[in-house]
Design an enzyme around this catalytic site. Structure first.
Site, PDB file in Angstrom:
ATOM      1  N   SER A 175       0.726  -1.142   0.217  1.00 45.39           N
ATOM      2  CA  SER A 175       0.112   0.182   0.102  1.00 45.39           C
ATOM      3  C   SER A 175       0.929   1.363   0.006  1.00 45.39           C
ATOM      4  O   SER A 175       1.660   1.508  -0.873  1.00 45.39           O
ATOM      5  CB  SER A 175      -1.090  -0.097   1.104  1.00 45.39           C
ATOM      6  OG  SER A 175      -1.854   0.980   1.057  1.00 45.39           O
ATOM      7  N   ASP A 197      -9.033  -6.575  -4.770  1.00 48.55           N
ATOM      8  CA  ASP A 197      -9.013  -5.522  -3.947  1.00 48.55           C
ATOM      9  C   ASP A 197     -10.151  -4.254  -4.010  1.00 48.55           C
ATOM     10  O   ASP A 197     -10.407  -3.901  -5.250  1.00 48.55           O
ATOM     11  CB  ASP A 197      -7.693  -4.636  -4.331  1.00 48.55           C
ATOM     12  CG  ASP A 197      -7.383  -3.718  -3.212  1.00 48.55           C
ATOM     13  OD1 ASP A 197      -8.201  -3.186  -2.489  1.00 48.55           O
ATOM     14  OD2 ASP A 197      -6.002  -3.513  -3.163  1.00 48.55           O
ATOM     15  N   HIS A 230      -7.205  -6.138  -0.110  1.00 45.78           N
ATOM     16  CA  HIS A 230      -6.053  -5.255   0.055  1.00 45.78           C
ATOM     17  C   HIS A 230      -4.992  -5.578   1.019  1.00 45.78           C
ATOM     18  O   HIS A 230      -3.802  -5.374   0.781  1.00 45.78           O
ATOM     19  CB  HIS A 230      -6.522  -3.685   0.486  1.00 45.78           C
ATOM     20  CG  HIS A 230      -5.406  -2.781   0.292  1.00 45.78           C
ATOM     21  ND1 HIS A 230      -5.065  -2.284  -1.010  1.00 45.78           N
ATOM     22  CD2 HIS A 230      -4.812  -1.706   1.138  1.00 45.78           C
ATOM     23  CE1 HIS A 230      -4.003  -1.454  -0.954  1.00 45.78           C
ATOM     24  NE2 HIS A 230      -3.941  -1.294   0.268  1.00 45.78           N
TER      25      HIS A 230
END
Length: 616
Positions: free
Chosen positions: A84, A227, A255
């Site tokens: 991320s 995701d 995610h």
């Protein structure tokens, strides 16, 4: 947190609001395969002691990663893995130390490109999500310096940007929707506010990333196809911006790839490690592009990954087998808890709603009209050096059974200290500090210092109280627990005492010698006026005394999250014999759960403690 030895050296970097703890499954599997693993806490994240307002720049935030890469030996070529928002920290390290990075793996991560500023990926993500309302119950809150949070502080320079606070609904529906329930519970206990540093000069510098440094490092992007936060479309847009980036896909991954598809992610990392070892990166990259990855999972394990991936798969299968056995143990524990629930809590179930409380104090109401029999409210209290996170599996089981669960962080423990923001509500105040009371200018200055020390104080800087110094030592830092007394929020006057007492710890300490604690460390403060001793459980002690029969991933999690703690053995409350009374403590139903194979508190000692309280 560093584990393992030999093999490739993986450096794992978490995403926004998370910490090294989120890698506990992947780190365990990689270490089992013989690799070295370093899972980092970036500044003011995870268990890092810094406060959010103390991190002034994105470079300061990424400093733990930069220092780790700089300290690596020249021959130790690292495999950096970022998740991320952690991808931006990876890019900064790649630009600074390209000769020390064998490959960089971006796991559903921000992937900047040469010729554009790093913040373009975050800006694009916010543009795509804000208009669709995908952030749901996430909050954007100002970051204020603890020295001044009153009116006018922003104009005086107290404001230090904004932070993102992840909401529980967002995590459940957009972040962890495909992950095991216990991982969602763990995340709700441990996430901290995060700063995206959108206005940082590093994020705006279009000449920061160069083709000679950042562009020369091999890059692999792992697409999380399920995701709901950073969508597959967004992920492929970033890949198109960086030509030459290899792409791996993981179907069914949300995610939080390291939780929802830990096995598949470890296989990808194993293949990357074997490519680096053989030195035929670009040949394999070309073949993988032309074959469009049509090989099956079994084919990849047999031909594409080498022995490293085979060991990874074997270790993960063993972990899955242990999980099946652990489910049976959890079911037995759940039945025991339900059987031993005292009838005196029935009054809690007479309310029309059902509350589920997290360790952060968040409360939601659920309709219980169709839930059948009334449920109970379980309050969970952790042990020394731990916090609410250690209950994440049991909390998940109880909550799934419809019960109310409150997993507490004791004073100066867990996320209550580490969140990085000032308390949402003011604390209790003594009469002199309440609104409307008259105080001198010197008292006001003392109050300003006192408002800082519970969050960022040191052993050499203690507050000036309204009347007299506190009889207990001031807390050293966010890594040290404070005494369990309630002080005025503006000064240090004691207005309440909430100690507990026991003779068990003292008796246990008498029966065990110093060698029992192995590599545990005791630290004493440098303040001779208020001496404080803290205990930190060592990794060997954790592995052989506390977690010797636990899943290896839980040991990894504990190594990342344990913090120094005080046992209060010299506290006056523990020495008094009249604290526990027969008409109060003695009338409460007590159940002692004996851990038969406990290598710390033996089963014999546990039964002896139970015998000291007849009727238990």
């Amino acid at each position: 947190m560093e584990v393992g030895g030999g093999g490739k050296h993986f450096v794992l970097v978490h995403g926004l609001c998370h910490g090294a703890w989120c890698w506990y499954k992947v780190a365990t599997a990689l270490e089992s395969a013989g690799h070295r693993v370093t899972a980092l806490d970036l500044a003011a994240a995870g268990a890092h002691p810094a406060r959010l307002h103390e991190v002034r720049s994105f470079e300061d935030y990424s400093r733990p990663l930069l220092d780790a890469v700089a300290a690596a030996p020249d021959g130790d070529r690292l495999v950096l893995v970022g998740h991320s928002h952690g991808g931006l920290s990876l890019a900064l390290a790649m630009e600074r130390f390209p000769h020390k990075v064998a490959a960089a793996v971006f796991v559903a991560a921000a992937l900047p490109c040469v010729g554009k500023h790093m913040g373009v990926t975050t800006e694009e993500f916010m543009r795509r999500t804000a208009s669709k309302g995908l952030l749901m119950d996430c909050q954007v809150v100002p970051i204020n310096d603890g020295a001044d949070t009153g009116p006018g502080s922003e104009a005086a320079g107290g404001k230090k940007g904004v932070a993102i606070v992840m909401g529980p609904r967002f995590m459940e529906e957009k972040y962890y929707q495909e992950s095991p329930a216990e991982d969602l519970t763990l995340a709700k206990m441990l996430v901290r506010p995060g700063n995206q540093f959108l206005d940082d000069p590093v994020m705006k510098d279009e000449a920061l990333l160069t083709a000679a440094n950042y562009g020369s490092v091999k890059k692999v992007f792992v697409v999380a196809k399920a995701d709901e936060s950073s969508t597959e479309e967004m992920q492929r847009w970033m890949v198109e911006m960086s030509p030459g980036t290899e792409v791996e896909e993981i179907a069914g991954a949300d995610h939080a790839v390291m939780n929802s598809k830990a096995t598949e992610l470890c296989e990808v990392l194993g293949r990357i490690a074997s490519r680096c070892d053989r030195g035929d990166w670009w040949l394999i990259f070309f073949k993988s592009r032309t074959n469009q990855r049509t090989t099956t999972h079994a084919d990849r394990t047999a031909t594409g990954a080498g022995g490293s991936v085979s060991v990874l798969v074997l270790s993960l299968r063993r972990i899955n087998e242990r999980k099946k056995r652990r489910r049976r143990h959890h079911q037995l524990l759940l039945e025991l808890l339900l059987f031993s629930s005292p009838s005196c809590v029935d009054f809690l179930d007479r309310s029309p709603g059902h509350q589920t409380m997290s360790s952060s104090g968040t409360t939601t109401m659920e309709d219980q009209s169709d839930r059948g029999p009334p449920q109970h409210h379980f309050v969970q209290v952790h042990g020394v050096c731990h916090s609410a996170w250690c209950w994440y599996r049991v909390t998940t089981l109880l909550t799934s059974a419809g019960h109310r669960v409150t997993a507490l962080d004791m004073a100066r423990r867990g996320r209550g200290v580490l969140r990085g923001l000032q308390p949402a509500a003011p604390g209790r105040r003594c009469p002199r500090c309440r609104p409307g009371s008259k105080r001198s200018s010197s008292d006001t200055a003392s109050a300003a210092r006192a408002s800082r020390w519970p969050w960022r104080g040191t052993m050499t800087e203690s507050p000036s109280p309204c009347s007299s110094p506190p009889p207990c030592p001031p807390p050293a830092s966010p890594w040290r627990s404070s005494w369990k007394r309630t002080h005025c929020s503006s000064c240090s006057t004691i207005i309440a005492t909430t100690y507990t007492t026991t003779v068990c710890i003292c008796q246990f300490s008498k029966e065990t010698g110093p060698d029992f604690y192995m590599d545990c460390t005791y630290s004493a403060s440098s303040n001779h006026e208020y001496p404080v001793e803290t205990l930190l459980l060592g990794p060997e002690y954790l592995a052989k005394r506390l977690y010797q029969l636990s899943p290896p991933e839980d040991l990894t999690l504990a190594k990342a999250m344990v913090r120094p703690s005080r046992a209060f053995q010299d506290d006056g409350m523990l020495k008094r014999n009249n604290v526990l009374t027969a008409d109060r403590y003695g009338v409460v139903r007590r159940v002692c759960v004996v851990a038969e194979d406990d290598a710390s508190w033996s089963a014999e000692f546990q039964r002896r403690m139970a015998s000291w309280s007849p009727g238990t």
